[in-house]
Write an enzyme that holds these catalytic residues in place. Structure first.
Site, PDB file in Angstrom:
ATOM      1  CG  ASP A  20      -2.123   0.881   1.068  1.00  7.90           C
ATOM      2  OD1 ASP A  20      -2.341   1.425  -0.032  1.00  7.90           O
ATOM      3  OD2 ASP A  20      -2.860   1.049   2.063  1.00  7.90           O
ATOM      4  NE  ARG A  24      -1.321   6.601   1.250  1.00 11.23           N
ATOM      5  CZ  ARG A  24      -1.468   5.684   2.183  1.00 11.23           C
ATOM      6  NH1 ARG A  24      -1.264   5.992   3.447  1.00 11.23           N
ATOM      7  NH2 ARG A  24      -1.818   4.456   1.860  1.00 11.23           N
ATOM      8  CG  ASN A  68      -7.832  -2.139  -5.333  1.00 11.11           C
ATOM      9  OD1 ASN A  68      -6.945  -2.956  -5.096  1.00 11.11           O
ATOM     10  ND2 ASN A  68      -8.052  -1.101  -4.533  1.00 11.11           N
TER      11      ASN A  68
HETATM   12  C1  IPE Z   1      -5.443  -2.872  -0.388  1.00  7.30           C
HETATM   13  O1  IPE Z   1      -5.051  -1.547  -0.576  1.00  7.30           O
HETATM   14  C2  IPE Z   1      -5.402  -3.603  -1.683  1.00  7.30           C
HETATM   15  C3  IPE Z   1      -4.085  -3.772  -2.274  1.00  7.30           C
HETATM   16  C4  IPE Z   1      -2.942  -3.484  -1.735  1.00  7.30           C
HETATM   17  C5  IPE Z   1      -4.086  -4.359  -3.588  1.00  7.30           C
HETATM   18  P1  IPE Z   1      -6.144  -0.387  -0.721  1.00  7.30           P
HETATM   19  O2  IPE Z   1      -5.382   0.887  -0.766  1.00  7.30           O
HETATM   20  O3  IPE Z   1      -7.054  -0.668  -1.845  1.00  7.30           O
HETATM   21  O4  IPE Z   1      -6.950  -0.534   0.652  1.00  7.30           O
HETATM   22  P2  IPE Z   1      -7.985   0.437   1.366  1.00  7.30           P
HETATM   23  O5  IPE Z   1      -9.091   0.681   0.404  1.00  7.30           O
HETATM   24  O6  IPE Z   1      -7.258   1.706   1.688  1.00  7.30           O
HETATM   25  O7  IPE Z   1      -8.417  -0.275   2.595  1.00  7.30           O
HETATM   26  C1  IPE Z   2      -1.447   0.217  -3.388  1.00  3.39           C
HETATM   27  O1  IPE Z   2      -1.229   1.576  -3.412  1.00  3.39           O
HETATM   28  C2  IPE Z   2      -1.635  -0.354  -4.765  1.00  3.39           C
HETATM   29  C3  IPE Z   2      -3.007  -0.847  -5.040  1.00  3.39           C
HETATM   30  C4  IPE Z   2      -4.014  -0.831  -4.218  1.00  3.39           C
HETATM   31  C5  IPE Z   2      -3.221  -1.374  -6.368  1.00  3.39           C
HETATM   32  P1  IPE Z   2      -2.430   2.601  -3.439  1.00  3.39           P
HETATM   33  O2  IPE Z   2      -2.756   2.926  -4.842  1.00  3.39           O
HETATM   34  O3  IPE Z   2      -3.570   2.121  -2.611  1.00  3.39           O
HETATM   35  O4  IPE Z   2      -1.765   3.867  -2.738  1.00  3.39           O
HETATM   36  P2  IPE Z   2      -2.439   4.908  -1.771  1.00  3.39           P
HETATM   37  O5  IPE Z   2      -3.057   4.147  -0.640  1.00  3.39           O
HETATM   38  O6  IPE Z   2      -3.480   5.640  -2.574  1.00  3.39           O
HETATM   39  O7  IPE Z   2      -1.325   5.791  -1.322  1.00  3.39           O
HETATM   40 MG    MG Z   3      -4.085   2.371  -0.661  1.00  2.00          MG
END
Ligand code: IPE
Ligand code: IPE
Ligand code: MG
Length: 247
Positions: A20, A24, A68
């Protein structure tokens, strides 16, 4: 036992990672979110390589959750584009390194090109004996449990399974992780402290490790910190500390 031997003995057999913070990471640099995902794919390469080097037999990476799909279409297609690039560039190395690729999640719900590339990659790497790399794609823990429950119900309805034969093992055998050990260590990057529908059944007794480091910045050094912390944990599985640590 020497310190090094002791920590080798306490290496997890299965590490699961909620990758995650890509968005950001990009935002902090004034870049589009997709640039964060690209940097995240590089972190995937580094972490797979390091786990393989350390001899971790099972690694699961949460790459795309069933939730997602709620993201903007452009971001979703960039992510799936990166997946194709990743498979195209990495499958030969995986074969060479003895890495078997598996997918957790609903493969049929993925676009055709990705589904085809994943099936091809799984076939090509099927004989890999050194490490199993699970990519959780279009994955949701609740959906996985529903699929397993349906499979069991269908077997009962067909007369091949008695309701009493539905045990914890029978259920686990119908999950996408069938045949693999439960994660010993669950890592989540970016400071968030939640499961986000990841491996709900399998993580019943996983040790949890949260780091504020954003996924594109996670590498061998951060992994070592998590492993070091894990090696010092007392895993009790309901026992007293004295029973669990054998003292
Ligand atoms: C969890 O991350 C899913 C993956 C890392 C693929 P998200 O960024 O989608 O999770 P939430 O929505 O903040 O809980
Ligand atoms: C994790 O990074 C990747 C996926 C969920 C595919 P994010 O895209 O959720 O990154 P943040 O949480 O917006 O920073
Ligand atoms: Mg995220």
């Amino acid at each position: 036992m020497s310190g090094a031997q002791e920590s080798a003995a306490k290496l997890p057999a299965h590490i699961a990672i909620i990758m995650d913070g890509n968005g950001r990471w990009a935002q902090a640099r004034g870049l589009p979110r997709t640039a964060g995902h690209r940097a995240g794919a590089d972190a995937v390469r580094a972490v797979v390589r390091e786990c393989r080097r350390l001899g971790i037999p099972h690694l699961t990476l949460y790459a795309f959750s069933s939730e997602n799909w709620n993201r903007p279409k452009t971001e979703i297609s960039a992510l799936f584009g990166l997946l194709l690039e990743f498979l195209g560039a990495e499958v030969a190395t995986m074969v060479e390194q003895g890495i078997r690729l598996q997918v957790l999640g609903d493969l049929d719900g993925l676009p055709l090109a990705q589904r085809t590339a994943l099936r091809h990659a799984m076939n090509r790497t099927a004989d890999g004996k050194d490490m199993t790399l699970n990519l959780a794609l279009n994955y949701g823990g609740r959906a996985e449990l529903v699929r397993a429950a349906r499979a069991l119900a269908a077997e009962v309805a067909a007369g091949g399974l008695a309701p009493e034969a539905i045990t914890e093992t029978a259920l686990a055998d119908r999950l996408d992780t069938a045949g693999q050990p439960d994660p010993d260590l669950l890592i989540r990057t970016s400071g968030e402290q939640r499961l986000s529908n990841f491996l709900l059944y399998q993580c019943a007794y996983s040790e949890l490790w949260f780091t504020p480091v954003l996924w594109p910045d996670f590498g061998a050094e951060e992994l070592a910190k998590a492993l070091n912390d894990y090696a010092g944990r007392s895993r009790r599985f309901g026992k007293t500390r004295e029973q669990a640590d054998g003292c």
